[in-house]
Write a protein that holds these residues in place. Sequence first.
Motif, PDB file in Angstrom:
ATOM      1  N   UNK A   1     -13.216 -20.960 -18.517  1.00  0.00           N
ATOM      2  CA  UNK A   1     -14.503 -20.265 -18.656  1.00  0.00           C
ATOM      3  C   UNK A   1     -14.701 -19.591 -20.005  1.00  0.00           C
ATOM      4  N   UNK A   2     -13.640 -19.122 -20.629  1.00  0.00           N
ATOM      5  CA  UNK A   2     -13.783 -18.405 -21.896  1.00  0.00           C
ATOM      6  C   UNK A   2     -14.461 -19.264 -22.961  1.00  0.00           C
ATOM      7  N   UNK A   3     -14.206 -20.554 -22.936  1.00  0.00           N
ATOM      8  CA  UNK A   3     -14.805 -21.455 -23.928  1.00  0.00           C
ATOM      9  C   UNK A   3     -16.013 -22.207 -23.388  1.00  0.00           C
ATOM     10  N   UNK A   4     -15.933 -22.632 -22.119  1.00  0.00           N
ATOM     11  CA  UNK A   4     -16.958 -23.526 -21.581  1.00  0.00           C
ATOM     12  C   UNK A   4     -17.911 -22.866 -20.598  1.00  0.00           C
ATOM     13  N   UNK A   5     -17.680 -21.585 -20.310  1.00  0.00           N
ATOM     14  CA  UNK A   5     -18.524 -20.892 -19.357  1.00  0.00           C
ATOM     15  C   UNK A   5     -18.133 -21.228 -17.925  1.00  0.00           C
ATOM     16  N   UNK A   6     -18.306 -20.290 -17.026  1.00  0.00           N
ATOM     17  CA  UNK A   6     -17.894 -20.511 -15.641  1.00  0.00           C
ATOM     18  C   UNK A   6     -18.717 -21.609 -14.981  1.00  0.00           C
ATOM     19  N   UNK A   7     -19.977 -21.730 -15.354  1.00  0.00           N
ATOM     20  CA  UNK A   7     -20.813 -22.771 -14.764  1.00  0.00           C
ATOM     21  C   UNK A   7     -20.910 -24.007 -15.664  1.00  0.00           C
ATOM     22  N   UNK A   8     -20.138 -24.004 -16.742  1.00  0.00           N
ATOM     23  CA  UNK A   8     -20.114 -25.160 -17.625  1.00  0.00           C
ATOM     24  C   UNK A   8     -21.135 -25.152 -18.726  1.00  0.00           C
ATOM     25  N   UNK A   9     -21.732 -23.992 -18.988  1.00  0.00           N
ATOM     26  CA  UNK A   9     -22.671 -23.884 -20.111  1.00  0.00           C
ATOM     27  C   UNK A   9     -22.050 -22.985 -21.162  1.00  0.00           C
ATOM     28  N   UNK A  10     -21.624 -23.575 -22.248  1.00  0.00           N
ATOM     29  CA  UNK A  10     -20.929 -22.853 -23.304  1.00  0.00           C
ATOM     30  C   UNK A  10     -21.914 -22.110 -24.208  1.00  0.00           C
ATOM     31  N   UNK A  11     -21.529 -20.898 -24.589  1.00  0.00           N
ATOM     32  CA  UNK A  11     -22.373 -20.139 -25.522  1.00  0.00           C
ATOM     33  C   UNK A  11     -21.907 -20.334 -26.960  1.00  0.00           C
ATOM     34  N   UNK A  12     -20.845 -21.113 -27.134  1.00  0.00           N
ATOM     35  CA  UNK A  12     -20.307 -21.391 -28.463  1.00  0.00           C
ATOM     36  C   UNK A  12     -20.644 -22.837 -28.838  1.00  0.00           C
ATOM     37  N   UNK A  13     -21.461 -23.052 -29.860  1.00  0.00           N
ATOM     38  CA  UNK A  13     -21.906 -24.401 -30.210  1.00  0.00           C
ATOM     39  C   UNK A  13     -20.790 -25.402 -30.493  1.00  0.00           C
ATOM     40  N   UNK A  14     -19.633 -24.906 -30.898  1.00  0.00           N
ATOM     41  CA  UNK A  14     -18.524 -25.809 -31.183  1.00  0.00           C
ATOM     42  C   UNK A  14     -17.814 -26.293 -29.924  1.00  0.00           C
ATOM     43  N   UNK A  15     -18.083 -25.633 -28.796  1.00  0.00           N
ATOM     44  CA  UNK A  15     -17.452 -25.995 -27.526  1.00  0.00           C
ATOM     45  C   UNK A  15     -18.480 -26.683 -26.633  1.00  0.00           C
ATOM     46  N   UNK A  16     -18.123 -27.799 -26.021  1.00  0.00           N
ATOM     47  CA  UNK A  16     -19.116 -28.558 -25.243  1.00  0.00           C
ATOM     48  C   UNK A  16     -19.506 -27.917 -23.925  1.00  0.00           C
ATOM     49  N   UNK A  17     -20.746 -28.155 -23.537  1.00  0.00           N
ATOM     50  CA  UNK A  17     -21.190 -27.843 -22.188  1.00  0.00           C
ATOM     51  C   UNK A  17     -20.563 -28.862 -21.238  1.00  0.00           C
ATOM     52  N   UNK A  18     -20.175 -28.416 -20.054  1.00  0.00           N
ATOM     53  CA  UNK A  18     -19.510 -29.301 -19.094  1.00  0.00           C
ATOM     54  C   UNK A  18     -20.243 -29.415 -17.764  1.00  0.00           C
ATOM     55  N   UNK A  19     -21.089 -28.461 -17.442  1.00  0.00           N
ATOM     56  CA  UNK A  19     -21.747 -28.445 -16.143  1.00  0.00           C
ATOM     57  C   UNK A  19     -22.583 -29.692 -15.888  1.00  0.00           C
TER      58      UNK A  19
END
Length: 222
Positions: free
Chosen positions: A40-58
Motif C-alpha cells: 500500500x505504501x507505493x501502490x495504495x490500498x485500493x491500487x491507486x498510487x499517488x506517486x506517478x513513478x509507481x503504477x496503479x494496480x486496482x
Amino acid sequence: MKKLIAAASLCVASFSVQAAITVPKYDVNAGKQIAETVCAACHGLTGESIVPAQPNLGGQNVKYLYKQLVNFKAGYRKNGIMQSQVANLSQQDLANVAGYYASQQPWGVGYGNPATSQEASKLFLGGDKKRGVIACAGCHGPDAKGNIFAAFPRLGGQHSEYISTQLKLFRAAGRDDDISSDDQKRVNDAAKEGEKGMMQTVASRLSDRDIRILSEYISAVH
C-alpha cells in the motif's frame, strides 16, 4: 482496421505463452492483509498510487499482476524494491495479492496533452507503417483495457511517467536485462531464444517523442 489486424498479428506469437499463465485459486481477504503491510505504501490500498513513478494496480488483469510478481521474485524482471518486497512471499501470497488488487475498482483517468493527442491517437491506434511502428491497440485494445486472456495489461489512465519509464526500459531491454534461460515461457517479455521480446521489438522503434506523447495520451484514455 487493416493496421489493427497487422498489429494484432505480432501478439499471436506470445498468446500461447501468456495464455498459459495459470493463477492459483486466491483469497482476496488474505491478499488485502498483505497489501496493507507490503504494497500500500507505493501502490495504495485500493491500487491507486499517488506517486506517478509507481503504477496503479486496482482493477488490473489478474494474470498480468500475478505474472509480474512471479517474475520479480524469480529475477526475470528486475527492480530492487519490488524484488525485496516479494522475497518472503510464497506463490500463494503472490496469487492472493494479485487477486486482491484485480478485484478493486479500476483507477482514475489522467489528463493527457491536448496539443499532441491527435498525433498520439494515430500512433496508438494505427502505428506508423513507414517506420515499422506497430499499433499499441493491436495488443492492448483500442480502449487500452488490455487483453485478459493473453495477460496483456490495462493501460488506460495509468500514470504517464510510469508508462514512459517502462517503454524506455523495454527499448533498452531493461525489463529483463541479462536474462538467458531455456525456459522462455518465464521470461518477462516473452520471446523465442535469441530474439527480442514483443515489447522490446515495439519499443525499439519508438523515439523519445513517441514515448512522451503516447504516455500522455494513454494516461487520458478511458
